[in-house]
Design an enzyme around this catalytic site. Structure first.
Site, mmCIF file in Angstrom:
data_model
loop_
_atom_site.group_PDB
_atom_site.id
_atom_site.type_symbol
_atom_site.label_atom_id
_atom_site.label_comp_id
_atom_site.label_asym_id
_atom_site.label_seq_id
_atom_site.Cartn_x
_atom_site.Cartn_y
_atom_site.Cartn_z
ATOM 1 N N TYR A 171 40.678 40.561 21.602
ATOM 2 C CA TYR A 171 41.225 41.748 20.961
ATOM 3 C C TYR A 171 42.763 41.611 20.845
ATOM 4 O O TYR A 171 43.341 40.629 21.297
ATOM 5 C CB TYR A 171 40.836 43.009 21.743
ATOM 6 C CG TYR A 171 39.336 43.232 21.821
ATOM 7 C CD1 TYR A 171 38.547 43.155 20.677
ATOM 8 C CD2 TYR A 171 38.712 43.503 23.029
ATOM 9 C CE1 TYR A 171 37.169 43.355 20.743
ATOM 10 C CE2 TYR A 171 37.334 43.702 23.100
ATOM 11 C CZ TYR A 171 36.569 43.624 21.960
ATOM 12 O OH TYR A 171 35.212 43.818 22.019
ATOM 13 N N GLU A 258 34.300 34.742 21.090
ATOM 14 C CA GLU A 258 33.915 33.528 20.360
ATOM 15 C C GLU A 258 33.593 32.351 21.270
ATOM 16 O O GLU A 258 33.161 31.305 20.792
ATOM 17 C CB GLU A 258 35.060 33.102 19.442
ATOM 18 C CG GLU A 258 35.238 33.980 18.249
ATOM 19 C CD GLU A 258 36.574 33.712 17.586
ATOM 20 O OE1 GLU A 258 36.654 32.779 16.791
ATOM 21 O OE2 GLU A 258 37.526 34.443 17.883
ATOM 22 N N CYS A 342 19.475 41.455 30.387
ATOM 23 C CA CYS A 342 18.785 40.942 29.191
ATOM 24 C C CYS A 342 19.582 41.189 27.914
ATOM 25 O O CYS A 342 19.384 40.496 26.909
ATOM 26 C CB CYS A 342 17.417 41.604 29.073
ATOM 27 S SG CYS A 342 17.515 43.401 28.803
ATOM 28 N N VAL A 454 -11.142 47.845 34.032
ATOM 29 C CA VAL A 454 -11.662 49.161 33.660
ATOM 30 C C VAL A 454 -12.393 49.090 32.329
ATOM 31 O O VAL A 454 -12.027 48.306 31.459
ATOM 32 C CB VAL A 454 -10.458 50.120 33.558
ATOM 33 C CG1 VAL A 454 -10.813 51.405 32.858
ATOM 34 C CG2 VAL A 454 -9.907 50.412 34.935
ATOM 35 N N ALA A 668 9.327 43.996 25.935
ATOM 36 C CA ALA A 668 9.276 44.980 27.016
ATOM 37 C C ALA A 668 10.113 46.205 26.684
ATOM 38 O O ALA A 668 9.821 47.317 27.140
ATOM 39 C CB ALA A 668 9.758 44.342 28.310
HETATM 40 P P1 FAD Z 1 1.184 43.351 29.435
HETATM 41 O O1 FAD Z 1 2.474 43.002 30.034
HETATM 42 O O2 FAD Z 1 0.431 42.355 28.716
HETATM 43 O O3 FAD Z 1 0.325 44.135 30.481
HETATM 44 C C1 FAD Z 1 -1.013 44.523 30.276
HETATM 45 C C2 FAD Z 1 -1.701 44.644 31.621
HETATM 46 O O4 FAD Z 1 -2.964 45.243 31.426
HETATM 47 C C3 FAD Z 1 -1.958 43.317 32.296
HETATM 48 O O5 FAD Z 1 -1.449 43.327 33.614
HETATM 49 C C4 FAD Z 1 -3.468 43.186 32.287
HETATM 50 O O6 FAD Z 1 -3.972 42.483 33.409
HETATM 51 C C5 FAD Z 1 -3.891 44.635 32.293
HETATM 52 N N1 FAD Z 1 -5.229 44.854 31.747
HETATM 53 C C6 FAD Z 1 -5.739 44.395 30.580
HETATM 54 N N2 FAD Z 1 -7.002 44.846 30.415
HETATM 55 C C7 FAD Z 1 -7.298 45.608 31.486
HETATM 56 C C8 FAD Z 1 -8.428 46.349 31.882
HETATM 57 N N3 FAD Z 1 -9.511 46.418 31.117
HETATM 58 N N4 FAD Z 1 -8.399 46.999 33.064
HETATM 59 C C9 FAD Z 1 -7.314 46.974 33.843
HETATM 60 N N5 FAD Z 1 -6.201 46.276 33.508
HETATM 61 C C10 FAD Z 1 -6.194 45.622 32.347
HETATM 62 N N6 FAD Z 1 9.963 40.853 26.773
HETATM 63 C C11 FAD Z 1 11.232 41.222 26.717
HETATM 64 O O7 FAD Z 1 11.508 42.350 26.309
HETATM 65 N N7 FAD Z 1 12.234 40.399 27.117
HETATM 66 C C12 FAD Z 1 11.995 39.172 27.592
HETATM 67 O O8 FAD Z 1 12.927 38.445 27.921
HETATM 68 C C13 FAD Z 1 10.661 38.754 27.681
HETATM 69 N N8 FAD Z 1 10.368 37.533 28.158
HETATM 70 C C14 FAD Z 1 9.079 37.161 28.235
HETATM 71 C C15 FAD Z 1 8.794 35.905 28.744
HETATM 72 C C16 FAD Z 1 7.481 35.495 28.864
HETATM 73 C C17 FAD Z 1 7.181 34.133 29.394
HETATM 74 C C18 FAD Z 1 6.430 36.363 28.464
HETATM 75 C C19 FAD Z 1 5.001 35.931 28.594
HETATM 76 C C20 FAD Z 1 6.702 37.605 27.945
HETATM 77 C C21 FAD Z 1 8.028 38.005 27.818
HETATM 78 N N9 FAD Z 1 8.368 39.234 27.293
HETATM 79 C C22 FAD Z 1 9.660 39.633 27.243
HETATM 80 C C23 FAD Z 1 7.352 40.115 26.700
HETATM 81 C C24 FAD Z 1 6.981 41.267 27.612
HETATM 82 O O9 FAD Z 1 6.655 40.788 28.880
HETATM 83 C C25 FAD Z 1 5.838 42.039 26.964
HETATM 84 O O10 FAD Z 1 6.270 42.547 25.738
HETATM 85 C C26 FAD Z 1 5.387 43.185 27.848
HETATM 86 O O11 FAD Z 1 4.923 42.667 29.067
HETATM 87 C C27 FAD Z 1 4.282 43.998 27.179
HETATM 88 O O12 FAD Z 1 3.919 44.999 28.061
HETATM 89 P P2 FAD Z 1 2.464 45.655 28.092
HETATM 90 O O13 FAD Z 1 2.473 46.527 29.279
HETATM 91 O O14 FAD Z 1 2.169 46.247 26.782
HETATM 92 O O15 FAD Z 1 1.453 44.474 28.261
HETATM 93 FE FE1 SF4 Z 2 20.847 45.672 31.656
HETATM 94 FE FE2 SF4 Z 2 19.473 47.491 30.354
HETATM 95 FE FE3 SF4 Z 2 21.329 46.101 29.054
HETATM 96 FE FE4 SF4 Z 2 19.071 44.897 29.810
HETATM 97 S S1 SF4 Z 2 19.281 46.556 28.323
HETATM 98 S S2 SF4 Z 2 21.173 44.163 30.086
HETATM 99 S S3 SF4 Z 2 18.621 45.941 31.730
HETATM 100 S S4 SF4 Z 2 21.656 47.527 30.733
#
Ligand code: FAD
Ligand code: SF4
Ligand code: NAP
Length: 682
Positions: A171, A258, A342, A454, A668
């Protein structure tokens, strides 16, 4: 119970200034949220900051306000009418806790201001700036100095306890300091004494305008990461000159927008830069602030105890949890919703400009007046199916409001895909989110049923009032001949180590997960995020000798596995285009330095013993891979929801969230936001 002062004695020691006093050593660092320029910004900022004041922080620095129109993107503090609007903020904070200090950050963005009227010491366009700035003439310099002083005086009139002047990051003030942006040959350019003159003069004018009983903080570029940036003796002499000119506190900043070195992303080790603050602290007598990747009370205590700083600045951690300090003070640190660095909802939103800054783990951040988790009048019995980020957020918000929540999870632990994410080198912080949710499940009395898959029949049988289906996704298995070959692994198998990964690895799909898997399989030795020495070698930082900019200028030494890795996608575009705006470049650079080959325009033909047969931009190409890891996106897992729908409503309302709702572009951030908003209204 207040045990903060015994557990974190340095954090909870007050700091006396004679004319004022900070009640503890944690300040909320400046974060530009976009509310500074928003039409409804002031009432929203007032509540946003007041919530953090109630949460126990010692001092708050606002987002940046330019002192004039040429200094920023609007929202300037340049007139008494504008100062009156700021009273909303200062009154709200002081009403929340009169012991909390609030300072306005004066941010003159110089060549980075998104206006054709932007100004700088010389007409040098920044790589990330929109316009070539106008070089300031003598009258222009005088105007800027007067505007800084006037802005500080207006801040004082508005009820602030002080101002922070940002003199770093590229800046205006730092542009005077660095040779590549200051080509002047007059008294404001050339030798170091001249290049620092503008910054020192700003402080002198500000101090003269506000008198002695007002906090003046200056943010110095303590390590700018620029090849040819500031030398250590220049930084020390700057600190000493600022002190002589009347600053109350020196804040150390480790950033130049940068510079190709990550300084706050999750791949940066905690408190990696505080040692630099510690060295500067020895050379000055005013209190010194450190910052960057300090996200838990124990880390703050550690840097204060080892004498690195007098104060610790936390910006993003205060977005993630406004009650951070209160929880540390009350021995409830396991309840802190930790910032995982993140950048997805804070800096990425700000630099993208299309979405309001908020926080991935706390969607209420900057929505304090709009998103409420109000106690319910009638508690319902709510089933949440799936304990990934979506289910966890829905369950905890609903339970916090007073509902009776049962959380079902098919797996043996909570977390869903976050349990995979936390295993990626550089994403270790994701485990903190799961620690937070585990504690909340316990504290809020949520009934957790692990190892329970479930179906609709079970949910009906148990007679819940409402069901939230958060069952997530299943990985997409592309229809490629040979996809069942033993050398093919899903990303889940690869990350959990369920199947061995060979020496030559082809990764199908280069989205966020493809990049993460490439980072995992190309990793050798300890994760840089957990080891400052490895991190500094990987990014060419020399903390010990502090050459100009703090960087060695030689090609960073990267530790890599012996594997050959190809990261592939069908699109012809550059790989990683859709990664985070403020972090994607670092992921791409890290993988490239490790020799990961990124190939676009790939058509997958078949997989066999020889490897992965493809056509790349029309030409046949065989990737002689021992392992083929599939990271080809995801599909929603909706069988539970479909079962409930097929079964009819029967007075039991079902909601669908997270990946189960929509897998395309799911992350997430969206999962937690959608879940929290749903649960706020249940
Ligand atoms: P999930 O995380 O898929 O959770 C669903 C859950 O439901 C699971 O635990 C499963 O076991 C359970 N389930 C399914 N069916 C049943 C049933 N019938 N009964 C009971 N339980 C059940 N996102 C980001 O924002 N930033 C990141 O940096 C990032 N990095 C990632 C890195 C990796 C390697 C991976 C794999 C994902 C990453 N993500 C990231 C993505 C993020 O983790 C997902 O978008 C998020 O977890 C989705 O959340 P969810 O709760 O919808 O689903
Ligand atoms: Fe931290 Fe939330 Fe920014 Fe991710 S989004 S870096 S958890 S303040
Ligand atoms: P993604 O980002 O949608 O990427 C999927 C990849 O697979 C793309 O490269 C896509 O590119 C390819 N692909 C899609 N269909 C295919 C098919 N039928 N055959 C072959 N290749 C195919 O999904 P993801 O990597 O699975 O990540 C899931 C979500 O998690 C993402 O939305 C992301 O936001 C989130 N996440 C975020 C981060 C982060 O750091 N922010 C990290 C990890 C995950 P082509 O179609 O060009 O081949």
């Amino acid at each position: 119970m207040n045990n903060g002062s015994t557990r974190y004695p340095h954090v909870f020691a007050p700091l006396e200034f004679g004319f004022t006093r900070l009640k503890n050593r944690i300040l909320m660092g400046s974060m530009h949220t976009g509310l500074e320029e928003a039409p409804d910004g002031f009432p929203r900022m007032a509540e946003y900051y007041a919530e953090r004041a109630r949460g126990g922080v010692g001092m708050i620095i606002t987002g940046g306000f330019p002192p004039n129109a040429e200094g920023g993107a609007g929202g300037e503090l340049a007139t008494p009418a504008e100062a009156r609007q700021h009273r909303l903020i200062t009154q709200a904070v002081h009403a929340a806790d009169p012991d909390v200090k609030i300072c306005l950050q004066i941010l003159h963005t110089g060549a980075l201001a998104p206006t054709p009227d932007c100004v700088a010491p010389s007409a040098v366009k920044s790589r990330i700036g929109r316009y070539t700035p106008h070089a300031l003439d003598d009258a222009g310099i005088e105007k800027q100095l007067a505007d800084f002083a006037s802005c500080a005086a207006l801040a004082q009139a508005a009820g602030y306890d002080g101002v922070e002047i940002i003199g770093s990051a590229g800046y205006l003030l730092s542009a005077f300091m660095v040779r590549k942006t200051n080509l002047r040959t007059d008294q404001w350019g050339g030798p170091w004494e001249n290049r620092m003159r503008f910054a020192v003069e700003v402080v002198r004018r500000v101090r003269a305008a506000v008198g002695e009983r007002f906090i003046v903080i200056f943010r110095v570029p303590a390590m700018d990461m620029l090849d040819g940036g500031l030398a250590w003796d220049e930084i020390v002499s700057l600190g000493q000159a600022l002190q002589a000119a009347g600053v109350s506190i020196i804040s150390t900043h480790f950033c130049w927008h940068e510079a190709p070195v990550p300084t706050i992303a999750t791949m940066v080790p905690r408190a990696a830069f505080s040692q630099v603050t510690g060295r500067l602290r020895k050379a000055v007598s005013v209190p010194v602030i450190t910052s960057n990747r300090i996200n838990m009370p124990a880390v703050a205590e550690m840097v204060l105890a080892r004498g690195d700083a007098d104060l610790v600045s936390m910006a993003r951690p205060m977005l993630a949890d406004p009650q951070f300090v209160l929880k540390a003070d009350q021995g409830r640190e396991d309840e802190i919703n930790t910032c995982i660095a993140c950048n997805q909802a804070c800096l990425d939103h700000y630099f993208d400009g299309r979405q309001q800054v908020t926080c991935l783990v706390n969607p209420r951040a900057c929505y304090e007046t709009l998103l409420h988790y109000r106690p319910v009048a009638v508690a319902k019995r709510i089933a949440v199916v799936g304990a990934g980020p979506a289910g966890l957020a829905a369950a905890t918000v609903a339970a916090e409001r007073g509902h009776h929540v049962t959380l079902f999870e098919a797996g043996a632990e909570i977390g869903g895909q976050f349990n995979l994410a936390r295993r990626i080198p550089g994403k270790e912080e994701f485990a903190e989110t799961l620690r937070y949710f585990r504690r909340m499940i316990d504290k809020l009395g949520i009934t957790l049923r692990l190892n329970t898959t479930v179906d609709a029949a079970l949910l009906r049988a148990e007679g819940f009032d409402e069901v939230v289906v958060a069952t997530g996704i299943e990985p997409r298995r592309p229809d490629i001949p040979g996809i069942t070959h033993p050398k093919v692994l899903s990303y889940i198998d690869a990350i959990l180590g369920r199947k061995a990964v060979g020496r030559r690895v082809a990764i199908i799909g280069a989205g966020g997960i493809g990049f993460d898997v490439a980072a995992l399989v190309s990793q050798a030795g300890p994760s840089a995020a957990l080891d400052v020495a490895v991190f500094s070698r990987e990014w060419g930082i020399d903390f010990e000798n502090h050459p100009r900019g703090g960087v060695t200028g030689v090609l960073p030494q990267v530790e890599k596995s012996e594997r050959s890795v190809w990261l592939l996608q069908r699109k012809a575009d550059a790989l990683g285009k859709n990664l985070g705006r403020t972090t994607g470049w670092a992921h791409r650079m890290m993988l490239a330095r490790r020799g990961v080959q990124m190939v676009g325009g790939v058509e997958y033909l078949k997989i066999d013993d020889a490897g992965l047969h493809t056509r790349v931009n029309g030409e046949p190409r065989l990737f002689e891979a021992d392992s083929v890891i599939v990271c080809a996106g995801q599909l929603p897992l909706r069988s539970v929801y479909d079962g409930l729908q097929a079964d009819g409503n029967r007075g039991q309302q079902a909601h669908l969230i997270g990946g189960a709702f929509e897998a395309v572009e799911l992350d997430a951030k969206r999962a937690i936001d959608q879940a929290s908003r749903l649960a706020a209204g249940l």
